[in-house]
Design a protein around this motif. Structure first.
Motif, mmCIF file in Angstrom:
data_model
loop_
_atom_site.group_PDB
_atom_site.id
_atom_site.type_symbol
_atom_site.label_atom_id
_atom_site.label_comp_id
_atom_site.label_asym_id
_atom_site.label_seq_id
_atom_site.Cartn_x
_atom_site.Cartn_y
_atom_site.Cartn_z
ATOM 1 N N ASN A 23 37.034 40.216 47.462
ATOM 2 C CA ASN A 23 37.674 40.040 46.150
ATOM 3 C C ASN A 23 36.661 39.923 45.015
ATOM 4 O O ASN A 23 37.022 39.459 43.927
ATOM 5 C CB ASN A 23 38.572 38.792 46.171
ATOM 6 C CG ASN A 23 39.655 38.882 47.225
ATOM 7 O OD1 ASN A 23 40.321 39.900 47.360
ATOM 8 N ND2 ASN A 23 39.825 37.814 47.988
ATOM 9 N N MET A 24 35.431 40.329 45.216
ATOM 10 C CA MET A 24 34.415 40.231 44.170
ATOM 11 C C MET A 24 34.682 41.272 43.076
ATOM 12 O O MET A 24 35.067 42.408 43.372
ATOM 13 C CB MET A 24 33.023 40.428 44.771
ATOM 14 C CG MET A 24 31.890 40.200 43.797
ATOM 15 S SD MET A 24 30.269 40.440 44.584
ATOM 16 C CE MET A 24 30.239 39.049 45.706
ATOM 17 N N LYS A 25 34.461 40.887 41.836
ATOM 18 C CA LYS A 25 34.683 41.789 40.707
ATOM 19 C C LYS A 25 33.612 41.537 39.651
ATOM 20 O O LYS A 25 32.966 40.466 39.640
ATOM 21 C CB LYS A 25 36.076 41.582 40.116
ATOM 22 C CG LYS A 25 36.356 40.188 39.622
ATOM 23 C CD LYS A 25 37.786 40.045 39.158
ATOM 24 C CE LYS A 25 38.064 38.645 38.606
ATOM 25 N NZ LYS A 25 37.880 37.601 39.645
ATOM 26 N N PRO A 26 33.378 42.502 38.759
ATOM 27 C CA PRO A 26 32.361 42.301 37.714
ATOM 28 C C PRO A 26 32.684 41.105 36.835
ATOM 29 O O PRO A 26 33.837 40.836 36.479
ATOM 30 C CB PRO A 26 32.422 43.612 36.918
ATOM 31 C CG PRO A 26 32.983 44.615 37.877
ATOM 32 C CD PRO A 26 33.937 43.863 38.742
ATOM 33 N N GLY A 27 31.641 40.352 36.500
ATOM 34 C CA GLY A 27 31.788 39.156 35.683
ATOM 35 C C GLY A 27 31.801 37.864 36.461
ATOM 36 O O GLY A 27 31.719 36.781 35.849
ATOM 37 N N ASP A 28 31.901 37.935 37.781
ATOM 38 C CA ASP A 28 31.907 36.709 38.590
ATOM 39 C C ASP A 28 30.537 36.051 38.566
ATOM 40 O O ASP A 28 29.491 36.720 38.497
ATOM 41 C CB ASP A 28 32.300 37.026 40.035
ATOM 42 C CG ASP A 28 33.756 37.427 40.160
ATOM 43 O OD1 ASP A 28 34.504 37.257 39.184
ATOM 44 O OD2 ASP A 28 34.136 37.933 41.241
ATOM 45 N N ILE A 29 30.545 34.733 38.629
ATOM 46 C CA ILE A 29 29.320 33.946 38.687
ATOM 47 C C ILE A 29 29.160 33.427 40.112
ATOM 48 O O ILE A 29 30.019 32.701 40.616
ATOM 49 C CB ILE A 29 29.348 32.780 37.674
ATOM 50 C CG1 ILE A 29 29.560 33.312 36.256
ATOM 51 C CG2 ILE A 29 28.052 31.990 37.758
ATOM 52 C CD1 ILE A 29 28.475 34.248 35.766
ATOM 53 N N LEU A 30 28.061 33.814 40.750
ATOM 54 C CA LEU A 30 27.768 33.388 42.116
ATOM 55 C C LEU A 30 26.741 32.272 42.088
ATOM 56 O O LEU A 30 25.902 32.209 41.189
ATOM 57 C CB LEU A 30 27.240 34.574 42.941
ATOM 58 C CG LEU A 30 28.053 35.869 42.867
ATOM 59 C CD1 LEU A 30 27.403 36.935 43.731
ATOM 60 C CD2 LEU A 30 29.491 35.632 43.306
#
Length: 295
Positions: free
Chosen positions: A139-146
Motif C-alpha cells: 500500500n505504499m504511495k508517493p508522499g509517505d514518510i518512512l
C-alpha cells in the motif's frame, strides 16, 4: 598421396604402420580442445549481466542479456532462457540504516515504479540530500514518510508499513520482508512480489520468523527488517496469456523435448478399437419331436 604425406610427417615407413594406427593418429590430430561445460546454478546467473559503476547511483544501469549462455565461452547453459524485452536495471539499496538511539530517521517516498528485472515494484526514496531505491510495499504511495531506526527499545514499537526496525523492536505477528542475515549486511531474505515473513516468537536474544515457504528461521534481534507485505501481490496468480508474452518475459520454449501426442514422454494416440456389437443372444429353435403309439 595423402598417405605418403602422413607417413612423411610421422617419419614412419608404410611397412611398419597399420590402418588402425593411421586412424588413431588422424583423430588425435583433429581432436577438439578439452572445454569443460559449466552447469547452471551455484549462484551464477545466465540471464543478464548488470554493469555496476563504482559508486551507488539511481541512474538506470545498462544490462547485457546472455540468453542462457556462459559469458566466457558462449556455450548454451540454461536452455529455458532466451530473448526477452531489454530492460534497464535499477540499483536497490538493500541497507536500511538508521540511528541506534534517539528518534528514528525520516525518509520520504518520491515515486513508485515498475522494474522489469524483478517481480515487485520499487520506490524512489529521499533520505536527507540523497536518493535511493527500495522495494515498495503493498500500500505504499508517493508522499509517505518512512521511519528507520536501529534502536532496540524495551517496549515493542507500533510500526507502519514500510518502516524499518530491528526484529527485536517489533511485536509478535508483524509481517516483515527484506530481513538481514547479519546485522549491518543489508536485507537478504524475502524479496519476491507479494511475499512476507511473520514474526512468531522470541527465544532469549533471538527472534523466530516464519518465511514464505513456511520454514522457521531464527535471526538475531539486531537484524533489520522492513514492515509490511511486498507490492505486486497479483504477480503469482496472473496468467501469462499468450506464448508471445512468454517470450517477452525471456522464457524459451522447450521445443522438441516433449510432445503431447507422439513424443517420447507424451501420451500415445492409438487407433480406435473395432466396433463391438452389443445384442441379446440368438434363440435357436428346438427340433420337433414326433411321438407314435406303435412300439
Amino acid at each position: 598421396m595423402a598417405l605418403n604425406r602422413l607417413f612423411a610427417n610421422l617419419s614412419i615407413t608404410p611397412t611398419l604402420i597399420s590402418r588402425r594406427a593411421i586412424h588413431t593418429t588422424s583423430v588425435s590430430y583433429a581432436g577438439k580442445p578439452n572445454i569443460v561445460k559449466p552447469k547452471p546454478g551455484f549462484g551464477k546467473a545466465y540471464r543478464r549481466i548488470v554493469h555496476f559503476p563504482e559508486s551507488y547511483t539511481v541512474k538506470p544501469l545498462d544490462v547485457t542479456n546472455l540468453a542462457g549462455r556462459d559469458p566466457e565461452t558462449g556455450r548454451m547453459i540454461a536452455k529455458g532462457i532466451g530473448g526477452g524485452i531489454k530492460h534497464k536495471y535499477h540499483w536497490i539499496d538493500w541497507l536500511r540504516d538508521g540511528p541506534t538511539e534517539g528518534p528514528p530517521q525520516d525518509e520520504k517516498v518520491i515515486q513508485i515504479i515498475e522494474d522489469g528485472c524483478r517481480t515487485s515494484h520499487i520506490a524512489l526514496v529521499a533520505v536527507g540530500d540523497k536518493l535511493k531505491y527500495i522495494l515498495a510495499t503493498e500500500n505504499m504511495k508517493p508522499g509517505d514518510i518512512l521511519k528507520t531506526s536501529r534502536n532496540l527499545p524495551r517496549i515493542p514499537v507500533r510500526a507502519n508499513e514500510g518502516d524499518a526496525y530491528v526484529l527485536g523492536a517489533l511485536p509478535t505477528g508483524t509481517q516483515v520482508h527484506c530481513i538481514e542475515k547479519d546485522p549491518g549486511k543489508g536485507g537478504l531474505y524475502v524479496h519476491a512480489a507479494g511475499t512476507f515473513g511473520t514474526i512468531l516468537r522470541r527465544q532469549d536474544d533471538r527472534v523466530v520468523v516464519q518465511m514464505p515457504s513456511k520454514r522457521q528461521f531464527s535471526f538475531s534481534q539486531h537484524c533489520m527488517a522492513v514492515v509490511g507485505r511486498l507490492s505486486n501481490v497479483d504477480h503469482g496468480s496472473t496468467p501469462i496469456g499468450s506464448a508471445q508474452r512468454n517470450r517477452w518475459l525471456g522464457n524459451r520454449p522447450r521445443s522438441g523435448l516433449w510432445k503431447r501426442k507422439d513424443g517420447r514422454h507424451g501420451r500415445k494416440i492409438h487407433p480406435p478399437k473395432p466396433v463391438k456389437e452389443i445384442a441379446s443372444p440368438t434363440k435357436f429353435p428346438l427340433p420337433t419331436v414326433s411321438m407314435t403309439m406303435h412300439p
